[in-house]
Design a protein around this motif. Structure first.
Motif, PDB file in Angstrom:
ATOM      1  N   ARG A 138     110.592  60.892 -13.482  1.00 31.82           N
ATOM      2  CA  ARG A 138     109.852  62.104 -13.863  1.00 31.82           C
ATOM      3  C   ARG A 138     108.681  62.365 -12.917  1.00 31.82           C
ATOM      4  O   ARG A 138     108.468  63.484 -12.462  1.00 31.82           O
ATOM      5  CB  ARG A 138     109.321  61.975 -15.291  1.00 31.82           C
ATOM      6  N   LYS A 139     107.920  61.317 -12.633  1.00 29.73           N
ATOM      7  CA  LYS A 139     106.727  61.479 -11.795  1.00 29.73           C
ATOM      8  C   LYS A 139     107.088  61.896 -10.375  1.00 29.73           C
ATOM      9  O   LYS A 139     106.438  62.773  -9.807  1.00 29.73           O
ATOM     10  CB  LYS A 139     105.924  60.178 -11.782  1.00 29.73           C
ATOM     11  N   VAL A 140     108.094  61.269  -9.801  1.00 28.50           N
ATOM     12  CA  VAL A 140     108.489  61.593  -8.427  1.00 28.50           C
ATOM     13  C   VAL A 140     108.971  63.038  -8.349  1.00 28.50           C
ATOM     14  O   VAL A 140     108.625  63.767  -7.418  1.00 28.50           O
ATOM     15  CB  VAL A 140     109.572  60.616  -7.920  1.00 28.50           C
ATOM     16  N   ILE A 141     109.736  63.470  -9.338  1.00 31.24           N
ATOM     17  CA  ILE A 141     110.222  64.847  -9.325  1.00 31.24           C
ATOM     18  C   ILE A 141     109.056  65.820  -9.455  1.00 31.24           C
ATOM     19  O   ILE A 141     108.980  66.806  -8.728  1.00 31.24           O
ATOM     20  CB  ILE A 141     111.283  65.072 -10.425  1.00 31.24           C
ATOM     21  N   ARG A 142     108.122  65.547 -10.347  1.00 35.24           N
ATOM     22  CA  ARG A 142     106.976  66.450 -10.528  1.00 35.24           C
ATOM     23  C   ARG A 142     106.052  66.478  -9.320  1.00 35.24           C
ATOM     24  O   ARG A 142     105.528  67.525  -8.949  1.00 35.24           O
ATOM     25  CB  ARG A 142     106.164  66.035 -11.751  1.00 35.24           C
TER      26      ARG A 142
END
Length: 186
Positions: A144-148
């Motif tokens: 989630r963090k990498v995508i955001r």
């Protein structure tokens, strides 16, 4: 209740959406850690087995060590997590120096492989599990963090309302396919 409030905080309209997402992610991580330590405390404080079972889907770093980088063919029963036959170009990219440590590469590689297998958009947990099957371990929180943070223009995000919360499903975009293939397939 707290997770519901965090979800409302994430979805609130207005300025500074990116900082709100980061703060909500950090708060959720803190809540998860607190839950783990409270379970340990309730179990008597001396038992580590409750800490190990708090995240059953996340693989341990020891399982994806140097043994996982030595084999260069598709599915290898001796290599933990290599249950899938992978595209030869993808195998070369996975084995390239440094790619296994890059979370950006892992997410794009997993999503590219899922697209090649005609899978529907996947949740962060499904991406993490597919990564384990490929031999690329990444926690769903990090997906989630990498995508955001880094891949928002390379990944399509589909929000899906489930009960009182929202499940986000991800698929590599056409820009992401171009970026991944030109950047990692040599």
């Amino acid at each position: 209740m707290i997770k519901f409030l965090l979800e409302k905080f994430r979805q609130a309209p207005g300025p500074m959406k990116q900082p709100r997402l980061i703060v909500a992610d950090l708060a959720e991580e803190a809540l998860d850690l607190l839950t783990v330590y409270l379970k340990k405390e309730q179990a008597g404080g001396g038992s580590d087995r409750h800490v190990e079972t708090a995240y059953p889907a996340s693989p341990s770093p020891a399982k994806s060590g140097s043994d996982a980088t030595t084999e260069k063919s598709g599915a290898d029963p001796d290599r933990p997590g290599s249950e899938l036959e992978l595209d030869p170009r993808l195998m070369v990219a996975i084995e390239a120096t440094g790619n296994r440590r890059k979370q950006e590469f892992k997410v794009l590689a997993i999503l590219w492989d899922a697209m090649e297998r005609n899978k529907t958009p996947m949740s962060a947990k499904a991406i993490s599990q597919h990564g384990v099957e490929m031999g690329l371990s990444i926690r769903h929180e990090n997906v989630r963090k990498v995508i955001r943070m880094r891949l928002d223009k390379y990944v399509d995000v589909h929000a899906e309302g489930v009960g009182s919360g929202t499940v986000y499903r991800y698929r590599i975009s056409s820009e992401g396919i171009k970026y991944f293939m030109t950047g990692y397939f040599k």
